[in-house]
Each structure stands twice: as C-alpha cells, then as structure tokens.
Write a protein that holds these residues in place. Structure first.
Motif, mmCIF file in Angstrom:
data_model
loop_
_atom_site.group_PDB
_atom_site.id
_atom_site.type_symbol
_atom_site.label_atom_id
_atom_site.label_comp_id
_atom_site.label_asym_id
_atom_site.label_seq_id
_atom_site.Cartn_x
_atom_site.Cartn_y
_atom_site.Cartn_z
ATOM 1 N N ASP A 1 -5.429 3.192 0.921
ATOM 2 C CA ASP A 1 -4.472 2.125 1.236
ATOM 3 C C ASP A 1 -3.598 2.470 2.444
ATOM 4 O OD1 ASP A 1 -3.081 4.167 0.060
ATOM 5 O OD2 ASP A 1 -1.841 2.880 -1.208
ATOM 6 N N ALA A 2 -4.034 3.436 3.248
ATOM 7 C CA ALA A 2 -3.222 3.904 4.375
ATOM 8 C C ALA A 2 -2.918 2.794 5.375
ATOM 9 C CB ALA A 2 -3.924 5.067 5.078
ATOM 10 N N VAL B 1 0.591 -0.868 8.337
ATOM 11 C CA VAL B 1 0.778 -2.191 8.937
ATOM 12 C C VAL B 1 2.031 -2.885 8.419
ATOM 13 C CG1 VAL B 1 -0.404 -3.702 7.270
ATOM 14 C CG2 VAL B 1 -0.590 -4.180 9.713
ATOM 15 N N ARG B 2 2.605 -2.371 7.355
ATOM 16 C CA ARG B 2 3.760 -3.035 6.741
ATOM 17 C C ARG B 2 4.912 -3.266 7.720
ATOM 18 N NH1 ARG B 2 6.223 -1.503 0.806
ATOM 19 N NH2 ARG B 2 7.672 -3.238 0.646
ATOM 20 N N VAL C 1 -0.730 -8.724 3.028
ATOM 21 C CA VAL C 1 -1.450 -8.578 4.291
ATOM 22 C C VAL C 1 -2.354 -9.783 4.527
ATOM 23 C CG1 VAL C 1 -3.191 -7.239 5.511
ATOM 24 C CG2 VAL C 1 -1.366 -6.065 4.299
ATOM 25 N N PHE C 2 -3.066 -10.207 3.473
ATOM 26 C CA PHE C 2 -3.969 -11.346 3.605
ATOM 27 C C PHE C 2 -3.213 -12.627 3.962
ATOM 28 C CE2 PHE C 2 -7.198 -8.896 1.250
ATOM 29 C CZ PHE C 2 -8.308 -9.217 2.010
ATOM 30 N N LEU D 1 -11.685 1.985 3.730
ATOM 31 C CA LEU D 1 -10.259 1.679 3.666
ATOM 32 C C LEU D 1 -10.023 0.238 3.208
ATOM 33 C CD1 LEU D 1 -8.975 3.377 6.942
ATOM 34 C CD2 LEU D 1 -8.769 4.219 4.599
ATOM 35 N N GLN D 2 -8.956 0.052 2.435
ATOM 36 C CA GLN D 2 -8.593 -1.284 1.957
ATOM 37 C C GLN D 2 -7.829 -2.019 3.059
ATOM 38 O OE1 GLN D 2 -6.474 -1.138 -1.786
ATOM 39 N NE2 GLN D 2 -7.636 0.621 -2.470
ATOM 40 N N TYR D 3 -8.498 -2.950 3.686
ATOM 41 C CA TYR D 3 -7.846 -3.750 4.715
ATOM 42 C C TYR D 3 -8.729 -4.958 4.992
ATOM 43 C CZ TYR D 3 -4.686 -4.697 8.558
ATOM 44 O OH TYR D 3 -3.741 -5.272 9.364
ATOM 45 N N PRO D 4 -8.120 -6.123 5.218
ATOM 46 C CA PRO D 4 -8.910 -7.349 5.390
ATOM 47 C C PRO D 4 -9.928 -7.280 6.518
ATOM 48 C CG PRO D 4 -6.600 -7.875 5.065
ATOM 49 C CD PRO D 4 -6.673 -6.395 5.225
ATOM 50 N N GLN D 5 -9.528 -6.713 7.663
ATOM 51 C CA GLN D 5 -10.438 -6.695 8.810
ATOM 52 C C GLN D 5 -10.109 -5.498 9.699
ATOM 53 O OE1 GLN D 5 -10.337 -10.263 11.160
ATOM 54 N NE2 GLN D 5 -12.191 -9.774 12.299
#
Length: 220
Positions: free
Chosen positions: A179-180, A185-186, A53-54, A85-89
């Motif tokens: 990690d939803a 987003v995948r 993702v990054f 939540l684990q997500y960059p932004q």
C-alpha cells in the motif's frame, strides 16, 4: 484476640490479591480488545484510502522508475513486488543502465518481454537508449536498455519513457509495501499544490524474498 487479628489480616491480603488480579485482568482484556480493534481499524483504513484514491478528482496515475545496474540477483523479485502494488493505475519502468551482468536477460526471460517499435521524445538529456521492451503479459511493465550513465542519467531516461504525470523513483534492490503508493499519494490528494513526497524503503540485498515480499531480514 490475636487469632481474630490474624484472620482479618489474612482476609485483607486476599482482598488485595483479588483486587490486583481483577484490575490486571481487566487491563489484559482491554489490551486484547484494543489489539483487535486497532487491527480492524487499520484494515478499514486501507480500504478507505484505496476508495479515496479511486474517487478523488485529484487522482493521477504514477510511473515508478527503477534504475538497475548489475541487479540480476534481486531485480525479478523487485519488479514483481512493484507490479503487485495496490494502486488504480501505475506503470513500472525499469532502466537497465548498461549492466554488465544478466540483469537485462533475467527481466526479458522472466516477463517474456519483446522489443517495442516505439520512439519516445527526449525531453531530458540522457545517454543513448538502445532498446525499449514491453511485456504482453504485464502491460504496465516497460524495460529500457541504455548505455551506462549513472543513476541520475537512468532516471532521466526513465522520465523520457514514462507515460504518467507523477513519477516515483525507487532503487532496484528495494521493495515497497503493497500500500506504499496509497500512502505516498495521500499528500497530493489533500493538497493539489504538493510537489514531492518521500518515504522509507527496506533494502532487499541479503534478505530472503518470496512472491515479492521480504520473509526473512538479513544483512546486505
């Protein structure tokens, strides 16, 4: 002669027993090794997905829109879960749809929110927005207070306020796994032409929630 036959039968039985013990023991050992291997693989996969993702050129930030109507019992923990939540932004936009309970007050007090002197373009029609709040402690948290208009109208208001191109809608009484967003987003990373994706959420009503996670499942 009879004794020899009995002795051979007994030895044969022991051999069969040892064979079954050996093969079943091997299966048990393989299952144990497989369990740890799968656990390690899933952990590495999460890290790989996060790195993907990054690094992806198709990466886009996400606005999570959460309509809320009379959700004072669960709203604080639900928002906490979304912020973790684990997500960059990503940002969390909570839309208080004219609640008659303490939903608005709970959020303002819990996250020390203040009125934002900001105007937003009304790209989609919705009921009147009375006030927008932001949190100095959580810069990715926005609270919209509006007249009651139903879930669809609340989503429209949230879209008007949202800053990011991808929008994720979730009910205020639901929690997402950490990690939803990475999973959701995948498809966008694999195919830029993706328009929408969906997922499964667990309802928090009736469940015991601690630190934004369900620790005991109960009936709503």
């Amino acid at each position: 002669m009879k004794e020899i036959a009995l002795d051979l039968i007994q030895k044969y039985n022991w051999l069969v027993l040892l064979y079954f013990l050996g093969i079943n023991g091997t299966y048990i050992l393989l299952n144990i090794l497989s369990f740890f291997a799968i656990k390690r693989y899933l952990g590495e996969r999460k890290t790989t997905e996060l790195e993907k993702v990054f690094q992806s050129t198709f990466f886009k930030p996400i606005s999570i829109i959460t309509p809320a109507y009379n959700e004072e019992e669960t709203i604080a923990e639900s928002v906490k879960s979304l912020l973790q939540l684990q997500y960059p932004q990503h940002e969390v936009v909570v839309v208080n749809d004219g609640s008659k309970d303490r939903t608005l007050k709970v959020l303002v007090e819990r996250y020390k929110m203040v009125k934002a002197p900001i105007t937003y373009p009304m790209q989609i029609d919705c009921k009147r927005i009375n006030q927008v709040y932001i949190s100095p402690e959580h810069t990715n948290l926005v609270l919209v207070d509006k007249d009651n208009g139903g879930k669809g109208d609340a989503l429209n208001a949230g879209i008007n306020v949202a800053r990011y191109p991808l929008v994720c809608s979730i009910d205020a009484d639901s929690l997402l796994e950490s990690d939803a967003l990475l999973k959701v987003v995948r498809p966008f990373l694999e195919n830029p032409n993706t328009v929408a994706v969906g997922g499964i959420v667990r309802i928090a009503n009736g469940c015991k929630v601690r630190s934004g996670e369900v620790i005991e499942v109960g009936m709503p």
